[in-house]
Every structure is written in C-alpha cells, then in structure tokens.
Write an enzyme that holds these catalytic residues in place. Sequence first.
Site: not given
Length: 221
Positions: A7, A32, A34, A36, A65, A67, A136, A174
């Site tokens: 990540s 990975h 993330d 957000m 990913h 979010m 998760m 994750d």
Amino acid sequence: MLILSPSLLSVDFAHIADGIKELDRAGVPALHLDVMDGSFVPNISFGAPVIKCLRKETNMIFDVHLMIDEPARYLEDFKKAGADWVTIHAESCTHLHSTIMKIKELGMKAGVALNPATPVSVLDYVMEDIDMVLVMSVNPGFGGQSFIQSSLRKIEEVRRMADERDLDINIEVDGGVNLKNVESVINAGANVIVAGSAVFGGDAYENSCDFLRIFEKTGRK
C-alpha cells in the site's frame, strides 16, 4: 497464485518514486493505491493525477482501491491514469452492479470491498461478475491499524462461496497484515496481500523480500 500488493499510503511521500523502485527491485508484482475522498472515509489521500504520474515509474499492476462516494463518476479518469484493477465499496454505490459493469467495459478488473461489518451476502448477486473480493481487515480510512481477527472467518467464508460457485477470483486482504500474521491470512484463503507499514515502515526492499519468501514457503507463489 500469491500476489504482494504494498500500500502506497504508507510510503514516505517525499520519496514516492524511490519507494516504487525498491518494490520493483524486489520483484513485487502489484502496487495498492488507496484513493480517499474525505467523505466516504474521514481522510483524503490522492487521485487520478497522482496515479497518472506514477504510471510512468513502473510496470507493476496498479491495484486501485476507491474509498470514494459514487465512484462511477471517476472511472474513466482512473482508466486514463493507468489503473489495472479497480475495487469499489458496495456502500459507496447507488447502483453496485452497473458500476461493476462500467469498470469491466473500460477494460479493467473489477473488485468489491467488504468493510469489517459488511456481510458477505452483499456479494450474492454480483459474485459472478467480479474479479476480486477485498476483505478489509481494518476499518477503512487510515493506515497503521491492527488486524481485526474476525476477518479470518470472513476470508474463509468468501473463499468457500467462490469455491461453491466454481469461480476463479482473487481474494485480497487489506489492513494490519504483517510478517507475523500473513500465513494465517493465506491459510484462510486469501491470495492477494496488501501490506503498508509492514513494507514501507523500514527497508521496503528487504521487507518485500521477506513477504515473498513466505509466499515461496507456502508453495503458492
């Protein structure tokens, strides 16, 4: 096949390119990312423009990913930025199935993420249409959290559901995964392992190699 997907959220952001080079040197296959938005989760990270810049630095799989609320609005942007896999949360979409279909129509692999309190039953009517389930093992939004032990049971449940339907899909985990607990995560049925601080909280090359050695040990590299 076991896949390590570190990540980027845990990298030193002043030296992102250097961190990616260390992963490449270790032979890590995926990264990975993330994303957000400060709404779906209480934090803000980065978006498509940053991913587009990073795409020039490596040929690793970009495991994105999302979010974010209503991710369908931005899928074309992430495709153009270089995303290979895109995972969304069931709770973030008004129309989960159509969002999955749009990801696939754009030529990307589609995943659905399950928060710690989200039941596996959310997958009932989309399981055949996705390429990956992301379990998760922490609450989304922040790095450095401890692994939630009940996640092992959920991983087993997702693996059982996939096997019963004869589906060849990835199961990603994750949150709080480290060198001490990764074998139990693998034994529960996961094959894509996200690790943040366990990789970037020190020598990223050496930590990545340690994970890959454990993968070899399991015989599922």
